[in-house]
Scaffold this motif. Structure first.
Motif, PDB file in Angstrom:
ATOM      1  N   ILE A 166      14.398  35.774  32.864  1.00 59.83           N
ATOM      2  CA  ILE A 166      13.789  35.785  34.192  1.00 59.83           C
ATOM      3  C   ILE A 166      13.081  37.124  34.389  1.00 59.83           C
ATOM      4  N   PRO A 167      11.761  37.108  34.498  1.00 60.98           N
ATOM      5  CA  PRO A 167      11.035  38.371  34.677  1.00 60.98           C
ATOM      6  C   PRO A 167      11.244  38.923  36.080  1.00 60.98           C
ATOM      7  N   PRO A 168      10.879  40.174  36.315  1.00 57.44           N
ATOM      8  CA  PRO A 168      10.961  40.736  37.671  1.00 57.44           C
ATOM      9  C   PRO A 168      10.151  39.889  38.648  1.00 57.44           C
ATOM     10  N   GLU A 169      10.572  39.894  39.894  1.00 59.40           N
ATOM     11  CA  GLU A 169       9.952  39.053  40.915  1.00 59.40           C
ATOM     12  C   GLU A 169       8.442  39.289  41.004  1.00 59.40           C
ATOM     13  N   GLU A 171       6.228  38.577  38.726  1.00 59.65           N
ATOM     14  CA  GLU A 171       5.583  38.847  37.446  1.00 59.65           C
ATOM     15  C   GLU A 171       5.714  37.662  36.508  1.00 59.65           C
ATOM     16  N   ALA A 172       4.733  37.512  35.620  1.00 64.25           N
ATOM     17  CA  ALA A 172       4.814  36.515  34.556  1.00 64.25           C
ATOM     18  C   ALA A 172       5.591  37.113  33.383  1.00 64.25           C
ATOM     19  N   LEU A 173       6.270  36.259  32.643  1.00 62.44           N
ATOM     20  CA  LEU A 173       7.084  36.727  31.526  1.00 62.44           C
ATOM     21  C   LEU A 173       6.187  37.294  30.422  1.00 62.44           C
ATOM     22  N   LYS A 174       6.514  38.505  29.984  1.00 61.67           N
ATOM     23  CA  LYS A 174       5.772  39.157  28.903  1.00 61.67           C
ATOM     24  C   LYS A 174       6.543  39.006  27.590  1.00 61.67           C
ATOM     25  N   ASP A 175       5.929  39.466  26.514  1.00 65.18           N
ATOM     26  CA  ASP A 175       6.516  39.290  25.187  1.00 65.18           C
ATOM     27  C   ASP A 175       7.866  39.993  25.078  1.00 65.18           C
ATOM     28  N   THR A 176       8.822  39.282  24.468  1.00 65.51           N
ATOM     29  CA  THR A 176      10.142  39.842  24.190  1.00 65.51           C
ATOM     30  C   THR A 176      10.563  39.439  22.790  1.00 65.51           C
ATOM     31  N   GLU A 177      11.507  40.161  22.230  1.00 66.44           N
ATOM     32  CA  GLU A 177      12.090  39.825  20.933  1.00 66.44           C
ATOM     33  C   GLU A 177      13.572  39.531  21.136  1.00 66.44           C
ATOM     34  N   LEU A 178      14.043  38.471  20.490  1.00 68.28           N
ATOM     35  CA  LEU A 178      15.430  38.044  20.629  1.00 68.28           C
ATOM     36  C   LEU A 178      16.164  38.264  19.309  1.00 68.28           C
ATOM     37  N   PHE A 179      17.319  38.916  19.397  1.00 68.22           N
ATOM     38  CA  PHE A 179      18.154  39.144  18.217  1.00 68.22           C
ATOM     39  C   PHE A 179      19.549  38.582  18.486  1.00 68.22           C
ATOM     40  N   ILE A 198      32.071  34.351  18.573  1.00 66.70           N
ATOM     41  CA  ILE A 198      31.506  35.402  19.426  1.00 66.70           C
ATOM     42  C   ILE A 198      30.190  35.882  18.820  1.00 66.70           C
ATOM     43  N   HIS A 199      29.166  36.012  19.671  1.00 63.98           N
ATOM     44  CA  HIS A 199      27.851  36.448  19.206  1.00 63.98           C
ATOM     45  C   HIS A 199      27.305  37.545  20.112  1.00 63.98           C
ATOM     46  N   ASP A 200      26.616  38.501  19.481  1.00 68.44           N
ATOM     47  CA  ASP A 200      25.976  39.591  20.214  1.00 68.44           C
ATOM     48  C   ASP A 200      24.494  39.249  20.400  1.00 68.44           C
ATOM     49  N   ILE A 201      24.039  39.305  21.646  1.00 66.61           N
ATOM     50  CA  ILE A 201      22.667  38.957  21.985  1.00 66.61           C
ATOM     51  C   ILE A 201      21.928  40.217  22.431  1.00 66.61           C
ATOM     52  N   SER A 202      20.741  40.432  21.859  1.00 63.66           N
ATOM     53  CA  SER A 202      19.914  41.572  22.255  1.00 63.66           C
ATOM     54  C   SER A 202      18.509  41.076  22.580  1.00 63.66           C
ATOM     55  N   ILE A 203      17.977  41.519  23.715  1.00 64.32           N
ATOM     56  CA  ILE A 203      16.600  41.221  24.087  1.00 64.32           C
ATOM     57  C   ILE A 203      15.851  42.544  24.136  1.00 64.32           C
ATOM     58  N   VAL A 204      14.829  42.644  23.294  1.00 61.45           N
ATOM     59  CA  VAL A 204      14.086  43.894  23.147  1.00 61.45           C
ATOM     60  C   VAL A 204      12.636  43.644  23.552  1.00 61.45           C
ATOM     61  N   SER A 205      12.075  44.593  24.318  1.00 59.69           N
ATOM     62  CA  SER A 205      10.699  44.437  24.769  1.00 59.69           C
ATOM     63  C   SER A 205      10.114  45.789  25.113  1.00 59.69           C
ATOM     64  N   GLY A 206       8.798  45.889  24.928  1.00 58.10           N
ATOM     65  CA  GLY A 206       8.115  47.100  25.350  1.00 58.10           C
ATOM     66  C   GLY A 206       7.772  47.080  26.820  1.00 58.10           C
ATOM     67  N   SER A 207       8.014  45.927  27.471  1.00 58.98           N
ATOM     68  CA  SER A 207       7.672  45.774  28.884  1.00 58.98           C
ATOM     69  C   SER A 207       8.885  45.779  29.793  1.00 58.98           C
ATOM     70  N   TYR A 208      10.082  45.583  29.213  1.00 60.10           N
ATOM     71  CA  TYR A 208      11.303  45.528  30.018  1.00 60.10           C
ATOM     72  C   TYR A 208      12.370  46.419  29.375  1.00 60.10           C
ATOM     73  N   ARG A 209      13.390  46.670  30.154  1.00 65.30           N
ATOM     74  CA  ARG A 209      14.534  47.398  29.617  1.00 65.30           C
ATOM     75  C   ARG A 209      15.290  46.505  28.640  1.00 65.30           C
ATOM     76  N   ASN A 210      15.809  47.092  27.579  1.00 66.78           N
ATOM     77  CA  ASN A 210      16.576  46.329  26.603  1.00 66.78           C
ATOM     78  C   ASN A 210      17.848  45.796  27.250  1.00 66.78           C
ATOM     79  N   LEU A 229      15.511  40.157  33.590  1.00 63.63           N
ATOM     80  CA  LEU A 229      14.833  41.280  32.970  1.00 63.63           C
ATOM     81  C   LEU A 229      14.484  42.328  34.027  1.00 63.63           C
ATOM     82  N   ARG A 230      14.606  43.576  33.631  1.00 66.91           N
ATOM     83  CA  ARG A 230      14.353  44.675  34.559  1.00 66.91           C
ATOM     84  C   ARG A 230      13.110  45.454  34.139  1.00 66.91           C
ATOM     85  N   ASP A 231      12.358  45.833  35.146  1.00 70.51           N
ATOM     86  CA  ASP A 231      11.127  46.592  34.908  1.00 70.51           C
ATOM     87  C   ASP A 231      11.448  47.879  34.157  1.00 70.51           C
TER      88      ASP A 231
END
Length: 304
Positions: A166-169, A171-179, A198-210, A229-231
Motif C-alpha cells: 500500500i503506497p502512501p496516501e 500516491e501511485a505504487l512505485k517500483d519495489t523489490e521483494l525478497f 517461518i519466512h523473512d520478508i524484505s521489501i526494498v525500494s529507492g522510493s520507500y523505506r525498507n 509503505l512509508r515515504d
C-alpha cells in the motif's frame, strides 16, 4: 454407454474436510473438487469393503471415466464415457486409491495403497468413479452390500504468501523489490508458493523505506500480508518549550507539534524565546527521522 443404479454427488469443501458416502455395487460416485485447486495435487479415496464382497473375491470392480455425458446429477442413471482405469477389490476389506491431478507430483506410493497412473479428466471440476458387479450373483447379496467411501484431498507441501503493498496516501505504487529468505522473488497477484514454516520478508525500494516482516506459513494455507509503505522523505520533529517561535529555512513554523517532511539536504532552524535566540543547521538524509530538542537549563548554587 452404461447404466448405474444411483449417482452419488460428493463435494470436497474448501477446507479439505474428508467426506464420506455410502454406496452399493453398480452405483456411481461423482467427486466435485473445490473451486481453488492450487494446493491439491491429488485425491485419496478410501473404500471400506463389506464382508460379503471380500468373500467373493474380485466380485466388484471400480473404474474411472473421462468425458462423461450428460452432466452427472443425483437422478441420472444413464451415461456414456471412456473408461480409463479399472481394478477390483480382490478379497480386501479396505482399499486406498491415490488419484493424481498433475504430473510430476509428490504423492507417496507405498504397498498399502493403489496409485492411479492415468490422471482423470477433471476439467469440469469433477471426477467420475463407478462401481460395478464383476460376477453374476443370483442371491443379490453382492448388489445390496454397502461400501463406505471416504474422499479427501492430497495437498502439496506448500503454502501461499499473498503480499499487498500500500503506497502512501494519494500516491501511485512505485517500483519495489521483494525478497523472501534473501532470495529475490517476483510479486504476483495470485501470491507466491513457499514451503511451510517461518519466512523473512524484505521489501526494498529507492522510493520507500525498507520494510522487514517475519511470517509463518502453514501447508495448504494462504497468509495475507499487508505492508503500508512509508515515504522515504526525511521527517523532523521539534521538541521546544511552549511559547518558542521556530523558523525553518527562514519560514515560521506554524504548528511546531507536527512532524515536518523536508527534502534531503541541509536545513537551517532558528528558535526565539523571550530575548534569547538559537540557530542550528541539520543535515537530513532520506529514510531517516530526526528530532531537534531545545533545552533550557537552570543551575543552582549555594552562596557563601
Amino acid at each position: 454407454m452404461f447404466k448405474v443404479k444411483q449417482t452419488w454427488m460428493l463435494s470436497i469443501p474448501a477446507d479439505g474436510t474428508p467426506q464420506t458416502v455410502t454406496a452399493q455395487a453398480d452405483d456411481a460416485i461423482v467427486i466435485s473438487l473445490p473451486e481453488d485447486t492450487l494446493f491439491i495435487e491429488g485425491v485419496e479415496i478410501l473404500f471400506k469393503v463389506p464382508q460379503e464382497v471380500a468373500q467373493w473375491m474380485d466380485s466388484v470392480s471400480w473404474s474411472f471415466y473421462n468425458g462423461v455425458k450428460p452432466e452427472p446429477t443425483e437422478n441420472r442413471t444413464d451415461y456414456r464415457g471412456k473408461r480409463t482405469t479399472v481394478g477390483t477389490f480382490g478379497d480386501l476389506l479396505s482399499l486406498d486409491l491415490k488419484v493424481p491431478l498433475s504430473k510430476p507430483n509428490s504423492i507417496k506410493q507405498d504397498a498399502y495403497s493403489v496409485y492411479i497412473d492415468d490422471i482423470p479428466d477433471f476439467k469440469n471440476g469433477k471426477i467420475f468413479l463407478r462401481l460395478q458387479q464383476a460376477v453374476k450373483d443370483s442371491s443379490g447379496i453382492i448388489g445390496q452390500a454397502s461400501f463406505d467411501i471416504t474422499v479427501k484431498p492430497i495437498y502439496i507441501n506448500r503454502g501461499r504468501l499473498s503480499i499487498s503493498l500500500i503506497p502512501p496516501e494519494g500516491e501511485a505504487l512505485k517500483d519495489t523489490e521483494l525478497f523472501i529468505d534473501g532470495q529475490e522473488m517476483r510479486h504476483t497477484p495470485d501470491g507466491i508458493l513457499v514451503t511451510p514454516g517461518i519466512h523473512d520478508i524484505s521489501i526494498v525500494s529507492g522510493s520507500y523505506r525498507n520494510e522487514v516482516r517475519t511470517v509463518t506459513v502453514a501447508q495448504a494455507k494462504t497468509v495475507e500480508l499487508e505492508v503500508q509503505l512509508r515515504d522515504i522523505t526525511p521527517t523532523i520533529r521539534l521538541a521546544i518549550p511552549i511559547g518558542t517561535q521556530a523558523y525553518c529555512d527562514g519560514t515560521k513554523v506554524e504548528d511546531p507539534k507536527q512532524a515536518m517532511k523536508l527534502p534531503q539536504g541541509r536545513h537551517s532552524f532558528r528558535f526565539v524565546l523571550g530575548g534569547y535566540e538559537i540557530s542550528r543547521q541539520v543535515d537530513l538524509v532520506n529514510g531517516h527521522n530526526y528530532t531537534v530538542a531545545l533545552n533550557i537549563d537552570a543551575s543552582v548554587s549555594e552562596d557563601d
